[in-house]
Design a protein around this motif. Structure first.
Motif, PDB file in Angstrom:
ATOM      1  N   GLY A 186     -23.489  25.522  -2.184  1.00 28.67           N
ATOM      2  CA  GLY A 186     -23.571  24.549  -2.940  1.00 28.67           C
ATOM      3  C   GLY A 186     -24.912  23.620  -2.686  1.00 28.67           C
ATOM      4  N   ASP A 187     -25.179  23.497  -1.230  1.00 24.42           N
ATOM      5  CA  ASP A 187     -26.587  22.839  -0.769  1.00 24.42           C
ATOM      6  C   ASP A 187     -27.713  23.859  -1.250  1.00 24.42           C
ATOM      7  OD1 ASP A 187     -25.036  20.938   0.392  1.00 24.42           O
ATOM      8  OD2 ASP A 187     -25.370  21.930   2.359  1.00 24.42           O
ATOM      9  N   ALA A 188     -27.556  25.134  -1.199  1.00 26.57           N
ATOM     10  CA  ALA A 188     -28.709  26.090  -1.833  1.00 26.57           C
ATOM     11  C   ALA A 188     -28.973  25.793  -3.382  1.00 26.57           C
ATOM     12  CB  ALA A 188     -28.514  27.359  -1.476  1.00 26.57           C
ATOM     13  N   ALA A 189     -27.789  25.680  -3.872  1.00 30.36           N
ATOM     14  CA  ALA A 189     -27.847  25.501  -5.209  1.00 30.36           C
ATOM     15  C   ALA A 189     -28.454  24.121  -5.747  1.00 30.36           C
ATOM     16  CB  ALA A 189     -26.624  25.670  -6.002  1.00 30.36           C
ATOM     17  N   ALA A 190     -27.979  23.095  -5.007  1.00 24.54           N
ATOM     18  CA  ALA A 190     -28.592  21.816  -5.337  1.00 24.54           C
ATOM     19  C   ALA A 190     -30.216  21.722  -4.845  1.00 24.54           C
ATOM     20  CB  ALA A 190     -27.845  20.699  -4.459  1.00 24.54           C
ATOM     21  N   PHE A 191     -30.385  22.069  -3.800  1.00 28.02           N
ATOM     22  CA  PHE A 191     -31.821  22.023  -3.415  1.00 28.02           C
ATOM     23  C   PHE A 191     -32.783  22.885  -4.602  1.00 28.02           C
ATOM     24  CE2 PHE A 191     -30.404  20.772   0.798  1.00 28.02           C
ATOM     25  CZ  PHE A 191     -31.069  19.382   0.724  1.00 28.02           C
ATOM     26  N   GLY A 192     -32.028  24.104  -4.849  1.00 25.70           N
ATOM     27  CA  GLY A 192     -32.843  24.906  -5.566  1.00 25.70           C
ATOM     28  C   GLY A 192     -33.310  24.287  -7.095  1.00 25.70           C
ATOM     29  N   THR A 193     -32.212  23.612  -7.427  1.00 24.90           N
ATOM     30  CA  THR A 193     -32.546  22.897  -8.862  1.00 24.90           C
ATOM     31  C   THR A 193     -33.228  21.556  -8.516  1.00 24.90           C
ATOM     32  OG1 THR A 193     -30.364  22.055  -8.915  1.00 24.90           O
ATOM     33  CG2 THR A 193     -30.568  24.173  -9.989  1.00 24.90           C
TER      34      THR A 193
ATOM     35  N   VAL B  43     -36.381  25.606   1.504  1.00 22.53           N
ATOM     36  CA  VAL B  43     -35.293  24.880   1.850  1.00 22.53           C
ATOM     37  C   VAL B  43     -34.082  25.349   0.929  1.00 22.53           C
ATOM     38  CG1 VAL B  43     -34.246  22.354   1.270  1.00 22.53           C
ATOM     39  CG2 VAL B  43     -36.552  22.601   1.993  1.00 22.53           C
ATOM     40  N   ALA B  44     -33.986  25.736   0.040  1.00 27.33           N
ATOM     41  CA  ALA B  44     -32.854  26.409  -0.580  1.00 27.33           C
ATOM     42  C   ALA B  44     -32.530  27.590   0.182  1.00 27.33           C
ATOM     43  CB  ALA B  44     -32.971  26.754  -1.959  1.00 27.33           C
ATOM     44  N   ALA B  45     -33.573  28.319   0.540  1.00 22.92           N
ATOM     45  CA  ALA B  45     -33.223  29.797   1.227  1.00 22.92           C
ATOM     46  C   ALA B  45     -32.713  29.595   2.601  1.00 22.92           C
ATOM     47  CB  ALA B  45     -34.463  30.526   1.415  1.00 22.92           C
ATOM     48  N   GLY B  46     -33.424  28.398   3.360  1.00 22.89           N
ATOM     49  CA  GLY B  46     -32.647  27.983   4.478  1.00 22.89           C
ATOM     50  C   GLY B  46     -31.265  27.604   4.480  1.00 22.89           C
ATOM     51  N   ALA B  47     -30.645  26.741   3.516  1.00 23.45           N
ATOM     52  CA  ALA B  47     -29.376  26.449   3.131  1.00 23.45           C
ATOM     53  C   ALA B  47     -28.512  27.827   3.053  1.00 23.45           C
ATOM     54  CB  ALA B  47     -29.209  25.791   2.256  1.00 23.45           C
ATOM     55  N   ALA B  48     -28.911  28.689   2.282  1.00 24.03           N
ATOM     56  CA  ALA B  48     -28.380  29.905   2.118  1.00 24.03           C
ATOM     57  C   ALA B  48     -28.253  30.851   3.353  1.00 24.03           C
ATOM     58  CB  ALA B  48     -28.885  30.745   0.762  1.00 24.03           C
ATOM     59  N   ALA B  49     -29.517  30.858   3.859  1.00 21.82           N
ATOM     60  CA  ALA B  49     -29.231  31.658   5.362  1.00 21.82           C
ATOM     61  C   ALA B  49     -28.200  31.126   6.307  1.00 21.82           C
ATOM     62  CB  ALA B  49     -30.594  31.460   5.937  1.00 21.82           C
ATOM     63  N   TRP B  50     -28.022  29.866   6.381  1.00 28.51           N
ATOM     64  CA  TRP B  50     -27.058  29.365   7.213  1.00 28.51           C
ATOM     65  C   TRP B  50     -25.701  29.772   6.950  1.00 28.51           C
ATOM     66  CZ3 TRP B  50     -26.891  27.924  11.966  1.00 28.51           C
ATOM     67  CH2 TRP B  50     -27.932  27.481  12.752  1.00 28.51           C
ATOM     68  N   GLY B  51     -25.416  29.763   5.599  1.00 25.70           N
ATOM     69  CA  GLY B  51     -24.334  30.328   5.186  1.00 25.70           C
ATOM     70  C   GLY B  51     -24.062  31.752   5.334  1.00 25.70           C
ATOM     71  N   LEU B  52     -25.126  32.332   4.944  1.00 28.46           N
ATOM     72  CA  LEU B  52     -24.840  33.848   5.407  1.00 28.46           C
ATOM     73  C   LEU B  52     -24.744  34.154   6.998  1.00 28.46           C
ATOM     74  CD1 LEU B  52     -25.133  37.071   4.407  1.00 28.46           C
ATOM     75  CD2 LEU B  52     -27.471  36.843   4.557  1.00 28.46           C
ATOM     76  N   LEU B  53     -25.364  33.404   7.669  1.00 24.95           N
ATOM     77  CA  LEU B  53     -25.373  33.688   9.155  1.00 24.95           C
ATOM     78  C   LEU B  53     -23.864  33.201   9.592  1.00 24.95           C
ATOM     79  CD1 LEU B  53     -26.536  34.066  11.891  1.00 24.95           C
ATOM     80  CD2 LEU B  53     -27.006  31.672  12.233  1.00 24.95           C
ATOM     81  N   THR B  54     -23.087  32.134   9.106  1.00 24.40           N
ATOM     82  CA  THR B  54     -21.951  31.784   9.286  1.00 24.40           C
ATOM     83  C   THR B  54     -21.052  32.894   8.797  1.00 24.40           C
ATOM     84  OG1 THR B  54     -22.230  29.646   8.916  1.00 24.40           O
ATOM     85  CG2 THR B  54     -19.973  30.153   8.812  1.00 24.40           C
ATOM     86  N   LEU B  55     -21.102  33.587   7.483  1.00 22.94           N
ATOM     87  CA  LEU B  55     -20.149  34.597   7.253  1.00 22.94           C
ATOM     88  C   LEU B  55     -20.342  35.860   8.344  1.00 22.94           C
ATOM     89  CD1 LEU B  55     -18.545  35.776   5.272  1.00 22.94           C
ATOM     90  CD2 LEU B  55     -20.374  36.350   3.862  1.00 22.94           C
ATOM     91  N   LEU B  56     -21.730  36.170   8.437  1.00 21.14           N
ATOM     92  CA  LEU B  56     -21.898  37.549   9.561  1.00 21.14           C
ATOM     93  C   LEU B  56     -21.091  37.079  10.822  1.00 21.14           C
ATOM     94  CD1 LEU B  56     -25.428  38.342   8.409  1.00 21.14           C
ATOM     95  CD2 LEU B  56     -23.383  39.527   7.684  1.00 21.14           C
ATOM     96  N   ALA B  57     -21.219  36.016  11.364  1.00 22.77           N
ATOM     97  CA  ALA B  57     -20.795  35.695  12.450  1.00 22.77           C
ATOM     98  C   ALA B  57     -19.155  35.931  12.410  1.00 22.77           C
ATOM     99  CB  ALA B  57     -21.118  34.287  13.057  1.00 22.77           C
ATOM    100  N   GLY B  58     -18.511  35.295  11.446  1.00 27.63           N
ATOM    101  CA  GLY B  58     -17.167  35.582  10.997  1.00 27.63           C
ATOM    102  C   GLY B  58     -16.851  37.083  11.050  1.00 27.63           C
ATOM    103  N   VAL B  59     -17.425  37.762  10.332  1.00 29.36           N
ATOM    104  CA  VAL B  59     -17.052  39.234  10.172  1.00 29.36           C
ATOM    105  C   VAL B  59     -17.379  39.908  11.543  1.00 29.36           C
ATOM    106  CG1 VAL B  59     -18.011  41.466   9.201  1.00 29.36           C
ATOM    107  CG2 VAL B  59     -17.735  39.260   7.781  1.00 29.36           C
ATOM    108  N   ARG B  60     -18.540  39.444  12.231  1.00 35.58           N
ATOM    109  CA  ARG B  60     -18.647  40.244  13.571  1.00 35.58           C
ATOM    110  C   ARG B  60     -17.471  39.909  14.413  1.00 35.58           C
ATOM    111  NH1 ARG B  60     -22.491  38.838  18.543  1.00 35.58           N
ATOM    112  NH2 ARG B  60     -22.692  40.789  19.431  1.00 35.58           N
ATOM    113  N   ASP B  61     -17.083  38.728  14.605  1.00 40.68           N
ATOM    114  CA  ASP B  61     -16.186  38.353  15.494  1.00 40.68           C
ATOM    115  C   ASP B  61     -14.667  38.986  15.133  1.00 40.68           C
ATOM    116  OD1 ASP B  61     -17.432  36.589  16.942  1.00 40.68           O
ATOM    117  OD2 ASP B  61     -16.758  34.899  15.889  1.00 40.68           O
ATOM    118  N   GLU B  62     -14.483  39.119  13.544  1.00 42.09           N
ATOM    119  CA  GLU B  62     -13.312  39.886  13.146  1.00 42.09           C
ATOM    120  C   GLU B  62     -13.215  41.277  13.512  1.00 42.09           C
ATOM    121  OE1 GLU B  62      -9.780  39.934  10.921  1.00 42.09           O
ATOM    122  OE2 GLU B  62     -10.831  38.299  11.530  1.00 42.09           O
ATOM    123  N   ARG B  63     -14.144  41.847  13.471  1.00 44.33           N
ATOM    124  CA  ARG B  63     -14.389  43.448  13.903  1.00 44.33           C
ATOM    125  C   ARG B  63     -14.302  43.507  15.270  1.00 44.33           C
ATOM    126  NH1 ARG B  63     -19.074  45.362   9.881  1.00 44.33           N
ATOM    127  NH2 ARG B  63     -17.881  45.343   7.978  1.00 44.33           N
ATOM    128  N   ALA B  64     -14.811  42.492  16.191  1.00 45.09           N
ATOM    129  CA  ALA B  64     -14.715  42.673  17.484  1.00 45.09           C
ATOM    130  C   ALA B  64     -13.514  42.313  18.020  1.00 45.09           C
ATOM    131  CB  ALA B  64     -15.842  41.845  18.167  1.00 45.09           C
TER     132      ALA B  64
END
Length: 119
Positions: free
Chosen positions: A78-85, A96-117
């Motif tokens: 949502g932040d990425a979309a709001a900043f992007g527009t 700025v929009a990419a930074g917001a999206a990157a934090w979301g992706l990082l969080t998702l990847l961390a969750g996936v990594r923990d799940e797999r481990a």
């Protein structure tokens, strides 16, 4: 050793608490007008993200953690979309929009990594 999600959550909480205390941390790099209203809005984002970051840092594995991962990813998208527009036509839009999206992706990847481990 803490889970990847806990580390990302703690980093999120630390950065977001900085936004509450010093909104200029985001206002300047985003190229926003430094006004009372902008500071209020940035502080609001900081409070939201501090809460989500702390929740990620302490959430146990399983459904609770995935709920907070999803909330964090949705907030960042949502932040990425709001900043992007909202920053259209400004040179700060993409970083700025990419930074917001990157934090979301990082969080998702961390969750996936923990799940797999199994953490």
């Amino acid at each position: 050793m803490p889970s990847s999600t806990a580390v990302v959550g703690a980093a999120t909480a630390a950065y977001s608490a900085a936004l509450v205390l010093a909104p200029g941390v985001l206002i300047g790099p985003a190229g926003l007008a430094d006004s009372r209203d902008t500071r209020t809005l940035v502080r609001s984002l900081g409070v939201r993200d501090t809460a989500l970051g702390l929740a990620l840092a302490v959430a146990p594995a399983g459904r609770a953690r995935w709920l907070f991962v999803a909330a964090r990813v949705l907030a960042d998208c949502g932040d990425a979309a709001a900043f992007g527009t909202g920053l259209a036509g400004r040179p700060t839009r993409v970083p700025v929009a990419a930074g917001a999206a990157a934090w979301g992706l990082l969080t998702l990847l961390a969750g996936v990594r923990d799940e797999r481990a199994g953490r």
